[in-house]
Design a protein around this motif. Structure first.
Motif, PDB file in Angstrom:
ATOM      1  N   ASN A 139     -54.555 126.564  29.507  1.00 13.42           N
ATOM      2  CA  ASN A 139     -53.913 126.345  28.216  1.00 13.42           C
ATOM      3  C   ASN A 139     -53.872 124.853  27.872  1.00 13.42           C
ATOM      4  OD1 ASN A 139     -52.499 127.451  25.880  1.00 13.42           O
ATOM      5  ND2 ASN A 139     -50.734 126.317  26.641  1.00 13.42           N
ATOM      6  N   THR A 140     -53.662 124.007  28.892  1.00 15.77           N
ATOM      7  CA  THR A 140     -53.715 122.558  28.662  1.00 15.77           C
ATOM      8  C   THR A 140     -55.066 122.178  28.067  1.00 15.77           C
ATOM      9  OG1 THR A 140     -52.342 122.214  30.636  1.00 15.77           O
ATOM     10  CG2 THR A 140     -53.457 120.286  29.713  1.00 15.77           C
ATOM     11  N   LEU A 141     -56.136 122.689  28.656  1.00 18.16           N
ATOM     12  CA  LEU A 141     -57.476 122.356  28.182  1.00 18.16           C
ATOM     13  C   LEU A 141     -57.704 122.888  26.777  1.00 18.16           C
ATOM     14  CD1 LEU A 141     -59.635 122.980  31.390  1.00 18.16           C
ATOM     15  CD2 LEU A 141     -58.492 120.883  30.628  1.00 18.16           C
ATOM     16  N   LYS A 142     -57.167 124.068  26.499  1.00 14.86           N
ATOM     17  CA  LYS A 142     -57.324 124.641  25.159  1.00 14.86           C
ATOM     18  C   LYS A 142     -56.641 123.761  24.109  1.00 14.86           C
ATOM     19  CE  LYS A 142     -55.251 128.589  24.147  1.00 14.86           C
ATOM     20  NZ  LYS A 142     -54.970 130.063  24.144  1.00 14.86           N
ATOM     21  N   LEU A 143     -55.452 123.262  24.453  1.00 15.77           N
ATOM     22  CA  LEU A 143     -54.726 122.385  23.527  1.00 15.77           C
ATOM     23  C   LEU A 143     -55.466 121.069  23.332  1.00 15.77           C
ATOM     24  CD1 LEU A 143     -51.080 122.966  24.809  1.00 15.77           C
ATOM     25  CD2 LEU A 143     -51.998 123.678  22.580  1.00 15.77           C
ATOM     26  N   LEU A 144     -55.964 120.486  24.407  1.00 16.45           N
ATOM     27  CA  LEU A 144     -56.689 119.224  24.281  1.00 16.45           C
ATOM     28  C   LEU A 144     -57.930 119.390  23.412  1.00 16.45           C
ATOM     29  CD1 LEU A 144     -56.427 117.836  27.938  1.00 16.45           C
ATOM     30  CD2 LEU A 144     -55.112 117.126  25.931  1.00 16.45           C
ATOM     31  N   LYS A 145     -58.632 120.496  23.588  1.00 16.61           N
ATOM     32  CA  LYS A 145     -59.813 120.752  22.756  1.00 16.61           C
ATOM     33  C   LYS A 145     -59.418 120.935  21.294  1.00 16.61           C
ATOM     34  CE  LYS A 145     -63.852 123.741  22.268  1.00 16.61           C
ATOM     35  NZ  LYS A 145     -64.591 124.911  22.795  1.00 16.61           N
ATOM     36  N   LYS A 146     -58.335 121.654  21.061  1.00 22.09           N
ATOM     37  CA  LYS A 146     -57.842 121.881  19.698  1.00 22.09           C
ATOM     38  C   LYS A 146     -57.530 120.559  18.994  1.00 22.09           C
ATOM     39  CE  LYS A 146     -53.843 123.956  17.320  1.00 22.09           C
ATOM     40  NZ  LYS A 146     -52.578 124.704  17.521  1.00 22.09           N
ATOM     41  N   TRP A 147     -56.991 119.604  19.767  1.00 22.55           N
ATOM     42  CA  TRP A 147     -56.616 118.303  19.185  1.00 22.55           C
ATOM     43  C   TRP A 147     -57.743 117.273  19.299  1.00 22.55           C
ATOM     44  CZ3 TRP A 147     -51.794 118.769  22.731  1.00 22.55           C
ATOM     45  CH2 TRP A 147     -50.905 119.702  22.178  1.00 22.55           C
ATOM     46  N   ASP A 148     -58.911 117.722  19.731  1.00 15.27           N
ATOM     47  CA  ASP A 148     -60.100 116.873  19.796  1.00 15.27           C
ATOM     48  C   ASP A 148     -59.990 115.764  20.839  1.00 15.27           C
ATOM     49  OD1 ASP A 148     -62.708 116.259  19.037  1.00 15.27           O
ATOM     50  OD2 ASP A 148     -62.048 114.762  17.570  1.00 15.27           O
ATOM     51  N   TYR A 149     -59.389 116.080  21.978  1.00 14.40           N
ATOM     52  CA  TYR A 149     -59.382 115.158  23.107  1.00 14.40           C
ATOM     53  C   TYR A 149     -60.414 115.631  24.135  1.00 14.40           C
ATOM     54  CZ  TYR A 149     -54.874 113.319  21.441  1.00 14.40           C
ATOM     55  OH  TYR A 149     -53.872 112.751  20.700  1.00 14.40           O
ATOM     56  N   ARG A 150     -60.902 114.688  24.951  1.00 16.10           N
ATOM     57  CA  ARG A 150     -61.835 115.035  26.021  1.00 16.10           C
ATOM     58  C   ARG A 150     -61.142 114.871  27.378  1.00 16.10           C
ATOM     59  NH1 ARG A 150     -67.442 111.989  27.855  1.00 16.10           N
ATOM     60  NH2 ARG A 150     -66.031 110.197  27.979  1.00 16.10           N
ATOM     61  N   PRO A 151     -60.977 115.955  28.141  1.00 11.16           N
ATOM     62  CA  PRO A 151     -60.369 115.839  29.478  1.00 11.16           C
ATOM     63  C   PRO A 151     -61.335 115.152  30.448  1.00 11.16           C
ATOM     64  CG  PRO A 151     -60.415 118.135  28.699  1.00 11.16           C
ATOM     65  CD  PRO A 151     -61.310 117.350  27.824  1.00 11.16           C
ATOM     66  N   VAL A 152     -60.846 114.117  31.114  1.00  7.26           N
ATOM     67  CA  VAL A 152     -61.658 113.363  32.073  1.00  7.26           C
ATOM     68  C   VAL A 152     -61.006 113.469  33.447  1.00  7.26           C
ATOM     69  CG1 VAL A 152     -62.556 111.104  32.716  1.00  7.26           C
ATOM     70  CG2 VAL A 152     -62.456 111.760  30.297  1.00  7.26           C
ATOM     71  N   MET A 153     -61.755 113.973  34.405  1.00  7.83           N
ATOM     72  CA  MET A 153     -61.222 114.135  35.750  1.00  7.83           C
ATOM     73  C   MET A 153     -61.863 113.117  36.691  1.00  7.83           C
ATOM     74  SD  MET A 153     -58.919 116.348  35.202  1.00  7.83           S
ATOM     75  CE  MET A 153     -58.429 116.745  36.874  1.00  7.83           C
ATOM     76  N   TRP A 154     -62.374 113.528  37.842  1.00  4.30           N
ATOM     77  CA  TRP A 154     -62.810 112.607  38.878  1.00  4.30           C
ATOM     78  C   TRP A 154     -63.661 113.354  39.892  1.00  4.30           C
ATOM     79  CZ3 TRP A 154     -60.587 115.878  42.122  1.00  4.30           C
ATOM     80  CH2 TRP A 154     -59.339 116.410  41.796  1.00  4.30           C
ATOM     81  N   SER A 155     -64.414 112.589  40.678  1.00  2.00           N
ATOM     82  CA  SER A 155     -65.124 113.211  41.801  1.00  2.00           C
ATOM     83  C   SER A 155     -64.854 112.494  43.116  1.00  2.00           C
ATOM     84  CB  SER A 155     -66.633 113.263  41.534  1.00  2.00           C
ATOM     85  OG  SER A 155     -67.140 111.978  41.227  1.00  2.00           O
ATOM     86  N   VAL A 156     -64.285 111.284  43.063  1.00  2.00           N
ATOM     87  CA  VAL A 156     -63.936 110.545  44.284  1.00  2.00           C
ATOM     88  C   VAL A 156     -62.487 110.083  44.167  1.00  2.00           C
ATOM     89  CG1 VAL A 156     -64.439 108.570  45.756  1.00  2.00           C
ATOM     90  CG2 VAL A 156     -66.313 109.781  44.626  1.00  2.00           C
ATOM     91  N   VAL A 157     -61.622 110.634  45.039  1.00  2.00           N
ATOM     92  CA  VAL A 157     -60.188 110.325  45.005  1.00  2.00           C
ATOM     93  C   VAL A 157     -59.765 109.844  46.391  1.00  2.00           C
ATOM     94  CG1 VAL A 157     -57.901 111.181  44.394  1.00  2.00           C
ATOM     95  CG2 VAL A 157     -59.918 112.220  43.349  1.00  2.00           C
ATOM     96  N   PRO A 158     -59.706 108.528  46.634  1.00  2.00           N
ATOM     97  CA  PRO A 158     -59.385 108.037  47.971  1.00  2.00           C
ATOM     98  C   PRO A 158     -57.892 107.948  48.269  1.00  2.00           C
ATOM     99  CG  PRO A 158     -59.930 106.201  46.565  1.00  2.00           C
ATOM    100  CD  PRO A 158     -60.146 107.444  45.743  1.00  2.00           C
ATOM    101  N   GLU A 159     -57.066 108.440  47.357  1.00  2.00           N
ATOM    102  CA  GLU A 159     -55.612 108.505  47.557  1.00  2.00           C
ATOM    103  C   GLU A 159     -55.018 107.121  47.857  1.00  2.00           C
ATOM    104  OE1 GLU A 159     -52.671 111.972  49.312  1.00  2.00           O
ATOM    105  OE2 GLU A 159     -54.187 111.160  50.647  1.00  2.00           O
ATOM    106  N   ASP A 160     -55.414 106.153  47.042  1.00  2.00           N
ATOM    107  CA  ASP A 160     -54.938 104.783  47.245  1.00  2.00           C
ATOM    108  C   ASP A 160     -53.459 104.623  46.922  1.00  2.00           C
ATOM    109  OD1 ASP A 160     -55.689 105.299  44.529  1.00  2.00           O
ATOM    110  OD2 ASP A 160     -55.596 103.150  44.126  1.00  2.00           O
ATOM    111  N   TRP A 161     -52.889 105.567  46.155  1.00  2.00           N
ATOM    112  CA  TRP A 161     -51.492 105.410  45.724  1.00  2.00           C
ATOM    113  C   TRP A 161     -50.486 105.504  46.869  1.00  2.00           C
ATOM    114  CZ3 TRP A 161     -54.481 109.685  44.433  1.00  2.00           C
ATOM    115  CH2 TRP A 161     -54.069 110.916  44.952  1.00  2.00           C
ATOM    116  N   VAL A 162     -50.897 106.065  47.999  1.00  2.00           N
ATOM    117  CA  VAL A 162     -49.988 106.079  49.159  1.00  2.00           C
ATOM    118  C   VAL A 162     -50.226 104.874  50.060  1.00  2.00           C
ATOM    119  CG1 VAL A 162     -49.724 108.588  49.111  1.00  2.00           C
ATOM    120  CG2 VAL A 162     -51.481 107.571  50.561  1.00  2.00           C
ATOM    121  N   ARG A 163     -51.123 103.981  49.657  1.00  2.00           N
ATOM    122  CA  ARG A 163     -51.406 102.726  50.343  1.00  2.00           C
ATOM    123  C   ARG A 163     -51.745 102.921  51.827  1.00  2.00           C
ATOM    124  NH1 ARG A 163     -47.574  97.904  49.409  1.00  2.00           N
ATOM    125  NH2 ARG A 163     -49.519  96.791  49.853  1.00  2.00           N
ATOM    126  N   PRO A 164     -52.819 103.659  52.112  1.00  2.00           N
ATOM    127  CA  PRO A 164     -53.228 103.828  53.504  1.00  2.00           C
ATOM    128  C   PRO A 164     -53.913 102.588  54.080  1.00  2.00           C
ATOM    129  CG  PRO A 164     -54.810 104.876  52.080  1.00  2.00           C
ATOM    130  CD  PRO A 164     -53.706 104.375  51.190  1.00  2.00           C
TER     131      PRO A 164
END
Length: 221
Positions: A139-164
């Protein structure tokens, strides 16, 4: 703190074919990759990151929180002045599925308005959206498409936010990167302390492997 970094490549392989209307990767036949940064702009971390990107003349993509743009408009202006690509990350990092449709729309439009005010660019031109924490529903994606937004995800997530550690994050990226990779790092409150050092470690190693850095605007579904 529990780390999920080993799971992200598996999650990506499951989700990417299931949700083809999200941008997960660029052209896997070309040695082009995108460095992306979430949760900014930040008064201290983002300028340090910009120095690294300036040094190597690397373009990047930034997914901003509206509240952070309002707190650091001059930093937002600095990023835009360097022609980096700008996208939306919601107003205050609340997960999109937890918001009502109107709350989600307001969150995105408030962020656009903050960017327009800080950078003097029409907010309606900023159409790329990365959901906080990567959480979305059909449903999130349906709403974004309705409002003409482009969902951008990722393919490499090194989890830097936990500061390893810079070395760990760098190695995770190098282990996973391939043609078309969209790499996500963070220049905000969580993980931003290391982002400049991590980026400075990564870029020369990726250049050695003959990757070309582009922004999200150069990638299509």
């Amino acid at each position: 703190m529990l780390q999920f970094a080993p799971l992200f490549p598996l999650i990506y392989r499951v989700l990417q074919p299931s949700f083809p209307n999200c941008l997960w990767t660029g052209n896997t036949n070309c040695k082009k990759i995108a460095l992306t940064f979430d949760d900014g702009p930040h008064r201290h971390h983002t300028p340090q990151l910009l120095e690294v990107l300036d040094y190597y003349k690397i373009p990047a993509s930034f997914f901003w929180l509206g509240v952070c743009v309002q707190q650091a408009p001059q930093i937002a202006k600095m990023v835009h002045a360097r022609n980096h690509w700008i996208g939306l990350h919601g107003y205050d990092h609340r997960n999109f599925p937890m918001l009502s449709p109107q709350e989600l729309k307001d969150s995105l439009e408030k962020t656009q308005a903050a960017i327009e005010s800080a950078c003097n660019i029409p907010g309606q031109l900023i159409r790329d959206v990365r959901p906080p924490n990567g959480f979305f529903t059909p449903n999130t994606l349906k709403l974004l498409k309705k409002w003409d937004y482009r969902p951008v995800m990722w393919s490499v997530v090194p989890e830097d936010w936990v500061r390893p550690g810079v070395n760990t994050v760098t190695q995770r990226v190098l282990n996973q990167v391939q043609n078309g990779s969209i790499i996500v790092l963070h220049d905000g409150y969580f993980g931003g302390e290391d982002v400049a050092e991590t980026t400075a470690a990564l870029i020369p190693k990726l250049l050695e492997q003959r990757y070309e850095f582009v922004t999200i605007k150069d990638f299509r579904f």
